[in-house]
Scaffold this motif. Structure first.
Motif, mmCIF file in Angstrom:
data_model
loop_
_atom_site.group_PDB
_atom_site.id
_atom_site.type_symbol
_atom_site.label_atom_id
_atom_site.label_comp_id
_atom_site.label_asym_id
_atom_site.label_seq_id
_atom_site.Cartn_x
_atom_site.Cartn_y
_atom_site.Cartn_z
ATOM 1 N N THR A 1 62.222 -36.626 5.987
ATOM 2 C CA THR A 1 63.468 -36.669 6.745
ATOM 3 C C THR A 1 63.618 -35.399 7.572
ATOM 4 O OG1 THR A 1 64.539 -38.039 5.057
ATOM 5 C CG2 THR A 1 65.985 -36.804 6.515
ATOM 6 N N TYR A 2 64.135 -35.550 8.800
ATOM 7 C CA TYR A 2 64.352 -34.414 9.695
ATOM 8 C C TYR A 2 65.837 -34.310 10.003
ATOM 9 C CZ TYR A 2 59.322 -34.629 10.074
ATOM 10 O OH TYR A 2 57.983 -34.648 9.763
ATOM 11 N N ALA B 1 63.255 -32.998 3.070
ATOM 12 C CA ALA B 1 63.829 -32.861 4.410
ATOM 13 C C ALA B 1 63.472 -31.514 5.035
ATOM 14 C CB ALA B 1 65.351 -33.014 4.350
#
Length: 378
Positions: free
Chosen positions: A137-138, A155
């Motif tokens: 995840t970004y 993330a």
């Protein structure tokens, strides 16, 4: 390599276009297929379905579009299987994209989420879906770093790409005299920008209130103000013209950044545009409202007391949010009056904006995200 990108809103189209440019920098032979809009197409992707077909929000509002949403889900799943990409990149739009994530991960694809659901505001159960179906995840807000770390979500934060997008935009760098001359504006009048939203239902709620606000302000300060309405690319111009009627509001196209840069203040629908205004440095008031039933539900499920991203990032309300019953033409007018007549009030907001920009700025954030995705695919 082959990439399949899904964005469901105007802001996702913008972020997606920057990500696509970053991918092409690192992978010049990339083949990118997407659900998106004009910005993603202009960046070099093949857009197979326009996001505007289902650009909606609100609990009640979604119900009226269920048939179309399910049809798009079927299309998207079939299209992914035919394209057989090396990775699928989901951008925001969680109601749709999390369903695609489950399908894609189960089918064996690598799945990345760029701008994940705002689970810190509502729908925290979605955290489990991110852990289960997303490879990485970004995030684009600094306060999310600790949150997702505590939730054991894999993330990364490379900065917020909006600063690069805005300040590198040719439109942003148009000289003030040229902008005013081209749009037949009076450089000696106070200019008020009106950003009514990128979804039809947002515009239908806020624009009539903006029109009445302009009449109230003109009655109090005759000849002192002028009004510009930069249209979102997803909104039909004839619809805006009908709603504006004979009000002294000039509708502009493809002019959001210079409109914000050269306006003395702005009335803005909550969302990416509000954060853009804060980064650019435009004093603002946010106005927002939805179907009364949707609002009643949101009050129960939303865990935060502020809607605007800039306020969330700084952890305090640096500008006023007029939500639902507070979003009246009179209240909007009074706030614009303070922003343009009370210089101490205005300067405090501008000082807060500088703090925000310092927190968010990171050179070429989208390219760094693209590079990281490519490394993880390989």
């Amino acid at each position: 390599m082959k990439y399949y990108i899904i964005a469901g809103e105007a802001s996702g189209d913008l972020h997606g276009s920057n990500l696509i440019k970053g991918i092409f920098k690192k992978d010049p032979d990339a083949h990118i297929r997407c659900i998106g809009g004009a910005a993603m197409a202009q960046a070099g992707a093949q857009v197979v379905k326009d996001y505007r077909e289902n650009a909606i929000m609100g609990f009640v509002e979604v119900l009226s579009k269920l048939g179309s949403i399910f049809s798009n889900l079927r299309f998207c799943k079939e299209d992914i299987l035919k394209f057989n990409p090396d990775s699928i990149i989901l951008i925001d739009y969680p109601g749709f994209n999390l369903k695609i994530a489950k399908f894609a991960k189960t089918a064996g694809f690598k799945v990345f989420y760029y701008i994940p659901p705002k689970v810190w505001a509502r729908g925290e159960s979605r955290v489990k879906l991110l852990r289960r179906y997303i490879d990485h995840t970004y995030i684009i807000f600094p306060f999310e770093v600790d949150y997702f770390k505590d939730k054991n979500v894999d993330a990364s934060y490379f900065g917020n790409p909006l600063t690069d997008t805005i300040f590198n935009s040719p439109a942003y760098n148009i000289p003030k005299e040229e902008f005013f001359h081209t749009n037949h504006l009076d450089i000696n009048k106070k200019t008020i920008a009106m950003l009514a939203g990128s979804r039809k239902m947002e515009v239908e709620y806020l624009l009539p209130r903006m029109v009445k606000m302009a009449h109230l302000l003109d009655a109090r300060y005759p000849g002192e103000y002028q009004y510009i309405l930069p249209a979102a690319p997803s909104i039909d111009i004839p619809m805006l013209a009908r709603m504006v009627g004979n009000a002294p509001i000039r509708i502009l196209t493809q002019s959001t950044y210079p409109a914000l840069r050269y306006s003395d203040a702005a009335v803005i629908s909550s969302g990416t545009a509000s954060l853009e205004a804060a980064i650019i440095g435009t004093p603002q008031v946010v106005g927002y409202g939805v179907n009364p039933i949707s609002y009643a539900i949101a009050k129960v499920v939303v865990k935060i007391d502020t809607f605007s991203l800039a306020n969330l990032i700084l952890g305090r309300k640096i500008f006023k949010e007029l939500i639902q019953h507070d979003c009246t033409p009179e209240n909007l007018m009074l706030e614009i009056e303070k922003l343009t007549q009370n210089f101490e009030y205005r300067d405090t907001m501008l000082t807060d904006y500088r703090e925000l920009h310092h927190i968010l700025h990171c050179d070429d954030a989208a390219a760094k995200i693209a590079e990281d995705i490519i490394k993880r695919i390989k």
